[in-house]
Design an enzyme around this catalytic site. Structure first.
Site, mmCIF file in Angstrom:
data_model
loop_
_atom_site.group_PDB
_atom_site.id
_atom_site.type_symbol
_atom_site.label_atom_id
_atom_site.label_comp_id
_atom_site.label_asym_id
_atom_site.label_seq_id
_atom_site.Cartn_x
_atom_site.Cartn_y
_atom_site.Cartn_z
ATOM 1 N N LYS A 1 39.302 -12.185 -45.613
ATOM 2 C CA LYS A 1 39.056 -11.842 -47.025
ATOM 3 C C LYS A 1 39.263 -10.348 -47.289
ATOM 4 O O LYS A 1 39.878 -9.964 -48.277
ATOM 5 C CB LYS A 1 37.636 -12.247 -47.421
ATOM 6 C CG LYS A 1 37.373 -12.073 -48.914
ATOM 7 C CD LYS A 1 36.137 -12.815 -49.339
ATOM 8 C CE LYS A 1 35.996 -12.922 -50.855
ATOM 9 N NZ LYS A 1 36.161 -11.707 -51.623
ATOM 10 N N PHE B 1 29.421 -18.019 -42.549
ATOM 11 C CA PHE B 1 29.558 -19.164 -43.447
ATOM 12 C C PHE B 1 31.044 -19.476 -43.652
ATOM 13 O O PHE B 1 31.833 -18.595 -43.943
ATOM 14 C CB PHE B 1 28.885 -18.867 -44.781
ATOM 15 C CG PHE B 1 29.051 -19.975 -45.788
ATOM 16 C CD1 PHE B 1 28.477 -21.222 -45.560
ATOM 17 C CD2 PHE B 1 29.796 -19.787 -46.942
ATOM 18 C CE1 PHE B 1 28.648 -22.256 -46.466
ATOM 19 C CE2 PHE B 1 29.970 -20.818 -47.855
ATOM 20 C CZ PHE B 1 29.399 -22.057 -47.618
ATOM 21 N N GLN B 2 31.399 -20.729 -43.501
ATOM 22 C CA GLN B 2 32.781 -21.213 -43.626
ATOM 23 C C GLN B 2 33.737 -20.471 -42.685
ATOM 24 O O GLN B 2 34.895 -20.234 -43.033
ATOM 25 C CB GLN B 2 33.263 -21.147 -45.080
ATOM 26 C CG GLN B 2 32.492 -22.132 -45.974
ATOM 27 C CD GLN B 2 33.137 -22.383 -47.318
ATOM 28 O OE1 GLN B 2 33.807 -21.515 -47.869
ATOM 29 N NE2 GLN B 2 32.909 -23.575 -47.869
ATOM 30 N N GLU C 1 42.421 -30.801 -49.213
ATOM 31 C CA GLU C 1 43.417 -29.930 -48.575
ATOM 32 C C GLU C 1 44.457 -30.708 -47.768
ATOM 33 O O GLU C 1 45.587 -30.262 -47.603
ATOM 34 C CB GLU C 1 42.741 -28.889 -47.693
ATOM 35 C CG GLU C 1 41.998 -27.799 -48.471
ATOM 36 C CD GLU C 1 40.559 -28.158 -48.781
ATOM 37 O OE1 GLU C 1 40.173 -29.328 -48.568
ATOM 38 O OE2 GLU C 1 39.811 -27.280 -49.247
ATOM 39 N N MET D 1 49.575 -53.708 -40.143
ATOM 40 C CA MET D 1 50.262 -53.530 -38.869
ATOM 41 C C MET D 1 49.305 -53.733 -37.699
ATOM 42 O O MET D 1 49.667 -54.350 -36.690
ATOM 43 C CB MET D 1 50.906 -52.137 -38.797
ATOM 44 C CG MET D 1 51.763 -51.914 -37.569
ATOM 45 S SD MET D 1 53.105 -53.111 -37.439
ATOM 46 C CE MET D 1 54.452 -52.198 -38.196
#
Lengths: 161, 564
Positions: B161, B111-112, B49, B478
């Site tokens: 949802k 969940f999630q 993502e 760097m």
């Protein structure tokens, strides 16, 4: 630059999360909140946040701009230096035994505050004032034995128009 | 018309002209993906993502449109945070749609489930949790409006949802209807009196300078800026984010300013008597020690965001407004003036700048090992400066900024504010989606390319001919440079001696892999890579301890440069 106390009056959308946005802005940028008071206005879609903060002039300018940048903030007014009324409310539970009940009543009357609860050995006093006057009052009561105090943040409004 | 929340989302995408989105499906966005699959919108399936957000960022900048990404709840949402923070720092217009667990589960540690609105509050321009299906369309429209208007930025919309599944009436907005928000009214039109002050200041100035930044690019001010600078003969420098707003091959161009700015730009800024700052925020990487920054100058600052003004540097003439509108206003004011009055004693100023330029130009010596600067020089030459260049973060980014001379806006795409390694590859994917006919290259280091290397699969899947140039010095270059200069060469955890074989890796992904180990191979590899229609990794084994110079140590004045 010297730091000064400022009282901000902020109108915001009355929506969940708005207070968190304001508090998050202050903690994230290292500004300081001395007191905070929030409630809906006469328009239920709008809440007023009254905030006391301490900052120098440059930081104060940023605080005001950053607040204004929050999408849910409608207006920001710095009342400091303007003609305004400021109040805090305190409820003070103080020991009140037979030997000092009279003395407490006298002090409360001088300040024109109110006793709102009477118990066998304590009073609850309702005090409405500007911060320093409230401090003076609490100082006078301290020798009697203060059991608990609850104070609101400052609230304030411009006088007149 | 009754539609589900997911279908309403598609309708708003259509209203907003969204044709490409970057995303990753999951449980909470099943309904949305089901609806998306039945539209004409291109969906680019990334492999992580974070890649979706950087790709949307690259797309937004290359296409000059609002980038859109779509991810699921929980880990899908948290994986976007770095990308959102980067887009926020760089003011990139973007709408991020996250799925959320069903309304009745919110707050139950489902969940999630994660409070993504809470997590992203400080790194979005604004965000929303939509609990009421009836508000979905208006919230989405508001999100797009906020993302692209004023100072642009990412806006996140969290959709539970059940909301994507419920139905309500959808009404098309009326033609020409505008979004009105009482608490959000950005100022576009600058105060004319303030703009006039610039003209009077020009009449007195002998050593003026223009310092432009990302705001000049976002507002589409490049043309007006170039016209203004050329008319009034004012040399131009810019921040990293501003590269390309003014042509990098123009004689008035001084090069970038700041920590790795050019010698002449840093000295010119420290000497100038008038600075016209356009769409910049005076970041610490630009100013160095603030109390001596442009200490001889009257500073004019134009910015659409009032918080950018007077934040780090005191400004004599603040102008809140759109940079393009302010410059166009200024150009029309100048047309009524005798132009010679506005260009006082420029010869002396230019002679001084020329002297600085000749004293310490950007330079390197090509020896036995490949110099990274040489690779970029050659790449610039072969692409005639026409490529869209994304970068990772670190030495690769600075060399790209110094040696690829950007002549057009929206051609240099880098994570400027957040400095986010792993940005370049997904951003290049987004840019290539926006501009299929352009050469799009990610200039990378061997360290940062590995941060989002999984997006190779995305580039190959969509047949994107992205050119990945890895400047491989087997170091986190760097950080190693800082360790060399400020930590007595103690290279703590910066040695990368277990890198993969990048050529084989490219092949494993189905891309083309090329490698150059000697200077004489550089051009050949670049040509072959540029000619290929495939996604290509070009790996250049470079001089290990090459440093980026000039360098201003953190917190020092920008005149305190370490030079080659």
């Amino acid at each position: 630059m010297s730091e000064k106390k400022h009282i901000l009056s902020i109108l915001v959308d009355n929506e969940p999360g708005v207070l968190s946005r304001i508090a998050g802005l202050f903690s994230g940028r290292g500004y300081n909140i001395e007191s905070l008071s929030v409630a809906p206005t006469n328009d239920p879609a709008v809440s007023r946040v009254t905030m006391v903060t301490v900052a120098d002039e440059d930081i104060m300018e940023q605080i005001k701009k950053q607040l204004h940048k929050l999408i849910n903030v409608i207006t920001v007014h710095d009342l400091t230096g303007a003609n305004f009324i400021q109040r805090e409310l305190a409820l003070i539970k103080v020991n009140a035994k037979s030997d000092n009940r009279e003395e407490i009543l006298r002090i409360v009357n001088i300040f024109r505050y109110k006793i709102v609860d009477v118990a066998p050995d304590s009073f609850i006093i309702q005090a409405t004032a500007k911060g320093d006057k409230l401090d003076a009052f609490i100082k006078l009561l301290t020798p009697m034995g203060i059991k608990e105090i609850v104070k609101t943040g400052s609230i304030a409004l411009y006088r007149g128009n | 018309m009754k539609l589900t929340g997911a279908q309403i989302l598609m309708k708003v995408f259509e209203e907003e002209g969204v044709d490409t989105i970057f995303g990753y499906p999951g449980g909470a966005v099943l309904d949305i993906y089901d609806a998306l699959d039945r539209t004409e919108i291109n969906h680019v399936l990334v492999r992580h993502e974070q890649g979706a957000v950087h790709a949307a960022d690259g797309y937004a900048r290359a296409a000059n449109k609002t980038g859109v990404c779509l991810v699921t709840s929980g880990p899908g949402a948290t994986n976007t945070v770095t990308g959102i923070a980067s887009a926020y720092m760089d003011s990139i217009p973007m709408v991020i749609i996250t799925g959320q667990v069903s309304s009745h589960l919110i707050g139950n540690d489902a969940f999630q489930e994660v409070d993504i609105v809470g997590i992203t509050r400080p790194c979005t321009k604004h965000n929303y949790l939509v609990k009421d299906i009836h508000k979905l369309a208006s919230v989405l429209r508001e999100a797009f409006y906020l993302a692209r208007s004023g100072r642009p930025g990412p806006v996140l919309v969290d959709i539970p949802k059940d909301v994507s599944n419920l139905t309500t009436t959808y009404e098309k907005p009326q033609v020409g209807s505008k979004i009105e928000m009482r608490s959000y009214k950005p100022t576009y039109k600058p105060n004319i009196k303030q703009v006039q002050k610039i003209v009077s200041l020009l009449k007195k100035a002998k050593k003026p300078i223009i310092f432009s930044g990302g705001g000049a690019i976002h507002s589409g001010a490049a043309e007006a800026l170039t016209e203004f600078a050329r008319k009034t003969k004012i040399p131009v420098t810019s921040s990293l984010m501003g590269l390309g707003a003014f042509p990098g091959t123009d004689p008035l161009w001084l090069g970038m300013l700041g920590m790795h700015g050019t010698y002449r730009a840093n000295l010119a800024v420290s000497t100038c008597d008038l600075m016209i700052a356009i769409g910049v925020r005076f970041d610490d990487r630009v100013t160095g020690k603030t109390d001596v920054f442009a200490k001889n100058a009257t500073i004019v600052q134009i910015d659409i965001d009032p918080t950018s003004i007077h934040k780090n540097i005191p400004v004599a003439v603040p102008i809140v407004g759109d940079c393009r509108m302010a410059l166009e206003e200024l150009n029309s004011l100048i047309d009524n003036e005798n132009i010679d009055d506005l260009c006082n004693e420029r010869d002396a100023w230019f002679a001084q700048i020329e002297e600085w330029k000749n004293t310490k130009p950007l330079a390197y010596e090509q020896g036995e090992a490949i110099k990274p600067q040489y690779v970029i020089d050659k790449f610039f030459e072969l692409t005639k400066g026409e490529a869209i260049v994304t970068t990772e973060v670190g030495q690769n980014q600075m060399w790209a900024a110094q040696y690829y001379h950007f002549n057009k806006p929206n051609h240099f795409i880098t994570s400027g504010g957040l400095g986010c390694m792993g940005f370049g590859l997904p951003a290049a994917i987004g840019a290539q989606m926006a501009c299929p006919d352009k050469i799009v290259a990610d200039i990378a280091g061997d360290g940062s390319i590995q941060m989002n290397i999984q997006e190779m699969a995305t580039a190959v899947q969509y047949g994107l001919p992205v050119k990945i140039i890895i400047l491989n010095n087997r170091y986190l270059g760097m950080v190693r440079q800082w360790q060399e200069l400020f930590y007595k060469r103690r290279y703590a955890s910066t040695t990368l001696d277990h890198n993969p074989d990048f050529v084989k890796l490219a092949e494993a992904f189905g891309a083309l892999g090329l490698r150059a180990t000697k200077p004489e191979d550089v051009e050949k590899v670049l040509k072959e890579g540029l000619a290929s229609p495939k996604t290509v990794i070009m790996e250049f084994i470079t001089d290990r301890e090459e440093n980026v110079y000039p360098m201003v140590p953190a917190g020092k004045a920008i005149t305190d440069m370490l030079l080659v």
